[in-house]
Design an enzyme around this catalytic site. Structure first.
Site, PDB file in Angstrom:
ATOM      1  N   PRO A   1     -53.871   8.950  -0.469  1.00  0.00           N
ATOM      2  CA  PRO A   1     -54.569   8.739   0.801  1.00  0.00           C
ATOM      3  C   PRO A   1     -55.761   9.453   1.494  1.00  0.00           C
ATOM      4  CG  PRO A   1     -52.370   9.852   1.228  1.00  0.00           C
ATOM      5  CD  PRO A   1     -52.767   9.955  -0.207  1.00  0.00           C
ATOM      6  N   GLU A   2     -56.780   9.064   0.627  1.00  0.00           N
ATOM      7  CA  GLU A   2     -57.971   9.268   1.372  1.00  0.00           C
ATOM      8  C   GLU A   2     -58.628   8.176   2.449  1.00  0.00           C
ATOM      9  OE1 GLU A   2     -61.175  11.160  -1.099  1.00  0.00           O
ATOM     10  OE2 GLU A   2     -59.520  11.819  -2.591  1.00  0.00           O
TER      11      GLU A   2
END
Length: 291
Positions: A5-6
Site C-alpha cells: 500500500p503506497e
DNA sequence: CCTTAATCCTGGAAGC
DNA sequence: TGCTTCCAGGATTAAG
C-alpha cells in the site's frame, strides 16, 4: 508478491470507501486487538454513533471523518470545537487492508482482523493487518489530526509543485532517495515508487539532494505525477478483475522497470541492474542510465 | 546534520 | 517432504 500500500493503492482504497461507507452511520465497533489503536485513543469511541461523511487522504494515510447525527439539528450552541467532526486516521503500513463487506456477503474475521465497523446498512468495514506495521489513531477533530499528525508530513506527492520540492531538496545533503522516502519531504512515496521514479528520471539514488537541479526537479515532479496516476488507474482496473491473475501481473510488470529486478537487464540499455542499500532499503538502479 | 542499526511482525521463499 | 533461516517493508528511536 502482494500489494504494497503506497499512495496509489491508498488512493484506490479511499475511492472504494467513498462509494461504500460514506453516508453510512456506525452502529457498533468491534476492536479485536486494542494495541492496534495507537496514541491517546479514548475520545471518539471509534466513531460509534457517528455518520461517516467523507474520506480524506494525505500521502499514505487515510482519515475517516465522522459527524454526529444530531449535528444539523443542533448548530452552534457553543464553541467551534463542539462541531469539529471527530475522525480516525489509518495507516496501512506494509500489509494493512481496509475492506468493505456488504450486508449479504459473509465475512469470517481471522486472527489478523483487528477492527470491524458495523454500519447501519448491514455492511461491515474491516481493518486487517497481519504484520501490524499499520495502525489507527483517533482524534477529537479533523483539525486535531492536522495539528498533531499531518502537520509533520510534507505535501502530498500528487499535488506538490516543482518549486516547493526543489526548495525542500536544496538545503539537504542527504541522498535524493533518502529525502524522497522521508514523508516530511513529501508524503506518499515508498521504496517501490522512488526507485521507479529515479530510474525514469535518470537520477542516481545517491545523488545529493542539493545537487538536484531545478530542471531535474521539474522532471521529477512531472514523472511522479504520471507514474502515480498510471498506478492509480491500473489499481482501479486490477481491483475490478482481481481474480484474473494474468491481467494483474501484466499490469504489475509494466509498472516496475527496476523494482525487484536486480541483476536483470536494464529495460533501457540492457546492462544488468545494480543493487545496493540506501537508508536501509533495497535499491535497484542502472549504473549507466542513472549516473 | 547525517547515517546506521535495532525494533516492531508475519508470510513467503530459499536452503538443507 | 518438513524443518529452519532469512528477509522484505515503513516509521520511529537510539546510538555513532
Amino acid at each position: 508478491m502482494s500489494i504494497m500500500p503506497e499512495l496509489p493503492e491508498v488512493q484506490n482504497v479511499c475511492l472504494g470507501l467513498t462509494t461504500t461507507v460514506v453516508g453510512q452511520s456506525v452502529t457498533r465497533v468491534t476492536v479485536r486487538r486494542r494495541d492496534i489503536v495507537r496514541g491517546p485513543s479514548r475520545p471518539t469511541n471509534m466513531l460509534r454513533g457517528y455518520t461517516l461523511t467523507r474520506i480524506d487522504r494525505l500521502g499514505k494515510q487515510i482519515a475517516l471523518v465522522g459527524q454526529s447525527p444530531n449535528h444539523r439539528n443542533n448548530p452552534g450552541t457553543s464553541g467551534k470545537t463542539a462541531h469539529s467532526p471527530p475522525c480516525i486516521c489509518i495507516h496501512l503500513g506494509m500489509t494493512g487492508s481496509l475492506r468493505f463487506y456488504p450486508k449479504d456477503k459473509p465475512h469470517k474475521p481471522d486472527i489478523h482482523t483487528h477492527i470491524i465497523w458495523h454500519l447501519n446498512n448491514g455492511g461491515r468495514l474491516a481493518f486487517r493487518d497481519p504484520r501490524r506495521f499499520g495502525g489507527l489513531w483517533t482524534f477529537d477533530s479533523v483539525s486535531a489530526l492536522h495539528e498533531i499528525r499531518w502537520s509533520k508530513l510534507g505535501e502530498d506527492a500528487l499535488t506538490i509543485t516543482p518549486s516547493k520540492l526543489h526548495a525542500k531538496l536544496q538545503h539537504t545533503r542527504r541522498a535524493i532517495k533518502s529525502a524522497l522516502l522521508d514523508q516530511a519531504t513529501l508524503a506518499g512515496l515508498g521504496n517501490i515508487y522512488v526507485d521507479e521514479l529515479l530510474f525514469g528520471c535518470g537520477i542516481h539514488p545517491l545523488r545529493l539532494g542539493c545537487d538536484v537541479s531545478r530542471q531535474e526537479t521539474q522532471r521529477l515532479v512531472r514523472q511522479m505525477r504520471a507514474l502515480l496516476a498510471k498506478a492509480i488507474r491500473l489499481g482501479g482496473s486490477t481491483l475490478r478483475d482481481y481474480v484474473d491473475t494474468t491481467g494483474r501481473s501484466g499490469g504489475f510488470q509494466y509498472l516496475h522497470q527496476v523494482y525487484g529486478r536486480s541483476a536483470q537487464p536494464c529495460p533501457r540499455c540492457g546492462q544488468p541492474l545494480a543493487c545496493t542499500t540506501v537508508s536501509g532499503r533495497t535499491t535497484v538502479y542502472c549504473e549507466k542510465c542513472q549516473p
